[in-house]
Scaffold this motif. Structure first.
Motif, PDB file in Angstrom:
ATOM      1  N   VAL A   1       1.017  -1.168   0.049  1.00 25.80           N
ATOM      2  CA  VAL A   1       0.128   0.081   0.078  1.00 25.80           C
ATOM      3  C   VAL A   1       0.945   1.268   0.070  1.00 25.80           C
ATOM      4  O   VAL A   1       1.653   1.391   0.778  1.00 25.80           O
TER       5      VAL A   1
ATOM      6  N   GLU B   1     -12.550   4.198   8.808  1.00 22.48           N
ATOM      7  CA  GLU B   1     -12.041   2.657   9.415  1.00 22.48           C
ATOM      8  C   GLU B   1     -12.545   1.626   8.779  1.00 22.48           C
ATOM      9  O   GLU B   1     -11.932   0.520   8.411  1.00 22.48           O
TER      10      GLU B   1
ATOM     11  N   ASP C   1     -10.391  -1.113   6.557  1.00 24.62           N
ATOM     12  CA  ASP C   1     -10.710  -2.489   6.976  1.00 24.62           C
ATOM     13  C   ASP C   1     -10.796  -3.328   5.658  1.00 24.62           C
ATOM     14  O   ASP C   1     -10.242  -4.415   5.207  1.00 24.62           O
TER      15      ASP C   1
ATOM     16  N   ARG D   1      -7.629  -3.378   3.975  1.00 29.42           N
ATOM     17  CA  ARG D   1      -6.650  -4.486   4.562  1.00 29.42           C
ATOM     18  C   ARG D   1      -7.021  -5.746   4.038  1.00 29.42           C
ATOM     19  O   ARG D   1      -6.076  -6.518   3.698  1.00 29.42           O
ATOM     20  N   GLU D   2      -8.297  -6.171   4.008  1.00 27.47           N
ATOM     21  CA  GLU D   2      -8.693  -7.381   3.369  1.00 27.47           C
ATOM     22  C   GLU D   2      -8.291  -7.444   2.113  1.00 27.47           C
ATOM     23  O   GLU D   2      -7.759  -8.582   1.645  1.00 27.47           O
TER      24      GLU D   2
ATOM     25  N   MET E   1      -5.721  -6.205   0.792  1.00 25.16           N
ATOM     26  CA  MET E   1      -4.360  -6.551   0.575  1.00 25.16           C
ATOM     27  C   MET E   1      -3.779  -7.896   1.113  1.00 25.16           C
ATOM     28  O   MET E   1      -2.603  -8.184   1.072  1.00 25.16           O
TER      29      MET E   1
ATOM     30  N   LYS F   1      -1.873   4.293   9.603  1.00 25.29           N
ATOM     31  CA  LYS F   1      -2.455   3.004   9.822  1.00 25.29           C
ATOM     32  C   LYS F   1      -2.080   1.921   8.826  1.00 25.29           C
ATOM     33  O   LYS F   1      -2.090   0.648   9.015  1.00 25.29           O
ATOM     34  N   ILE F   2      -2.122   2.247   7.435  1.00 29.92           N
ATOM     35  CA  ILE F   2      -2.340   1.286   6.611  1.00 29.92           C
ATOM     36  C   ILE F   2      -0.916   1.187   5.446  1.00 29.92           C
ATOM     37  O   ILE F   2      -0.563   0.536   4.667  1.00 29.92           O
ATOM     38  N   ALA F   3      -0.385   2.481   5.360  1.00 28.84           N
ATOM     39  CA  ALA F   3       0.559   2.688   4.132  1.00 28.84           C
ATOM     40  C   ALA F   3       1.863   1.864   4.571  1.00 28.84           C
ATOM     41  O   ALA F   3       2.467   1.894   5.821  1.00 28.84           O
TER      42      ALA F   3
END
Lengths: 261, 126
Positions: free
Chosen positions: A29, A162, A166, A169-170, A172, A191-193
């Protein structure tokens, strides 16, 4: 393999010149940051062939951007999905399905169920968060390998943000997939990168893992100091100066002010 | 199921927290030699951290000889991971002891009192 490769992409407008080269490895990401007017949207539009650059070469998932087959592997969301205002989720599927060989109707209706998106509602009657979820669902339903998102969480409340994170995230969980997204919400990046591409005034300032960015600089303040310094230039500072780890916001702000040593 | 929690506001980086908790789980016998760890991407999703964070934690554990990644199959706990971790812990104890004993000598605290303090702490935490 790289999900995106941009070589010497140049686009000139009056008073602005975009001149960038960068690549993004697949499986990660990658956040695309920089202030308004730095060249993010022009870069994203060039990636999609929506803007014709003055020069340069762009490869997406190993294919030139002009190759029509690239589209099947791309999931694109700009600000909000471009659907007709009076389309329902049924209409959206009917229109999109013929374009995508791998369209999965079951997956599409599962997402509608899961996000509680009423398929009989017209697109214009959905909230902004629901529109984004609908857009992401369509990208997932056609099994996109690369999601290109422009401000996917902009203007959304923390709960919906959020939820969107989520879903990403799933998405990825499959390591052959990649996400490239522009954002001003650095909390989401934290949070995600995995990686950050930082653009300033039409040029790439930084393209690396997020931790490398925040670990290679220190915020130096007090005793007349107020700047960002490379961590290997911290020697010889007076005792009354404090040094701390910068946030992504700090990095953008100090770079833009030119307070970087 | 392995129970890991990441404190987001902590000054300790998330990958470090994950690493230490996996080591602690090995030491306590919660995960045993030969067992498979959760997938890097599954764990990242569960802990709500970026993929690179869990990738880094696992690759550090691999470099330290605690786990072994088999391409396409997963990440497994090595044989005798406890010995490896115990050795690391002993090194850490040595460094900390250095500090304690130096401070004790500087403050002229008798050895018997230091030993007593150590004993009390041990009983308190054990």
């Amino acid at each position: 393999m790289n999900s995106i490769e941009v070589r010497n992409l140049v686009k000139k407008y009056s008073g602005f010149r975009l001149d960038v080269s960068f690549s993004v490895p697949a499986g990660f990401v990658c956040g695309f940051i920089g202030r308004n007017g730095a060249g993010k949207t022009t870069t994203l539009k060039s990636l999609l062939g929506m803007t014709v650059p003055d020069s340069g070469e762009i490869t997406i998932l190993g294919k030139p951007v002009s190759d029509e087959s690239v589209k099947a592997d791309l999931g694109v969301l700009f600000d909000q999905p471009y659907y007709q205002e009076d389309w329902t989720a049924y209409d959206i599927e009917r229109v999109l399905k013929p374009y995508y060989e791998r369209w999965d109707s079951e997956c599409w209706s599962e997402f509608l169920d899961r996000f509680k998106l009423n398929p009989r509602l017209k697109f214009k009657d959905y909230s902004r968060g629901m529109k984004m979820k609908l857009g992401i669902s369509s990208a997932l339903a056609h099994d996109a390998k690369l999601l290109l998102l422009d401000e996917p969480t902009g203007g959304l409340d923390p709960v919906v943000r959020e939820e969107i994170l989520d879903i990403l995230r799933e998405y990825m969980l499959d390591e052959t997939r990649s996400i490239f997204f522009s954002t001003h919400i650095t909390a989401d990046l934290e949070k995600i990168a995995d990686r950050i591409v930082f653009i300033s005034d039409g040029k790439i300032v930084f393209n690396d893992y997020k931790d490398t960015l925040t670990e290679s600089f220190a915020l130096v303040r007090g005793g007349g100091y107020d700047e960002l310094r490379s961590v290997n230039k911290l020697g010889g500072l007076p005792k009354n100066v404090i040094t701390e780890k910068p946030s992504l916001d700090d990095i953008v702000v100090y770079f833009e002010r030119g307070n970087v040593k | 199921m392995l129970n890991i929690v990441v404190a987001i506001q902590s000054s300790i980086p998330a990958y470090e927290q994950i690493k230490e908790q996996i080591k602690a789980a090995v030491m306590s016998g919660e995960i045993k030699a030969g067992e498979m760890l959760p997938s890097v991407r599954g764990l990242a999703r569960e802990l709500k951290v970026s993929n690179i964070t869990t990738i880094r934690a696992y690759s550090d554990l691999e470099n330290e000889g605690i786990v072994n990644t088999v391409q396409g199959r997963g990440c497994f706990v090595n044989a005798l991971p406890i010995d490896v971790i115990k050795e690391q812990y002993l090194k850490e104890i040595d460094t900390n002891l250095d500090n304690i004993v130096k401070k004790g000598i500087e403050a002229k605290i008798p050895l018997s009192e230091l030993i007593l303090k150590l004993e009390n702490k041990y009983n308190e935490l054990n």
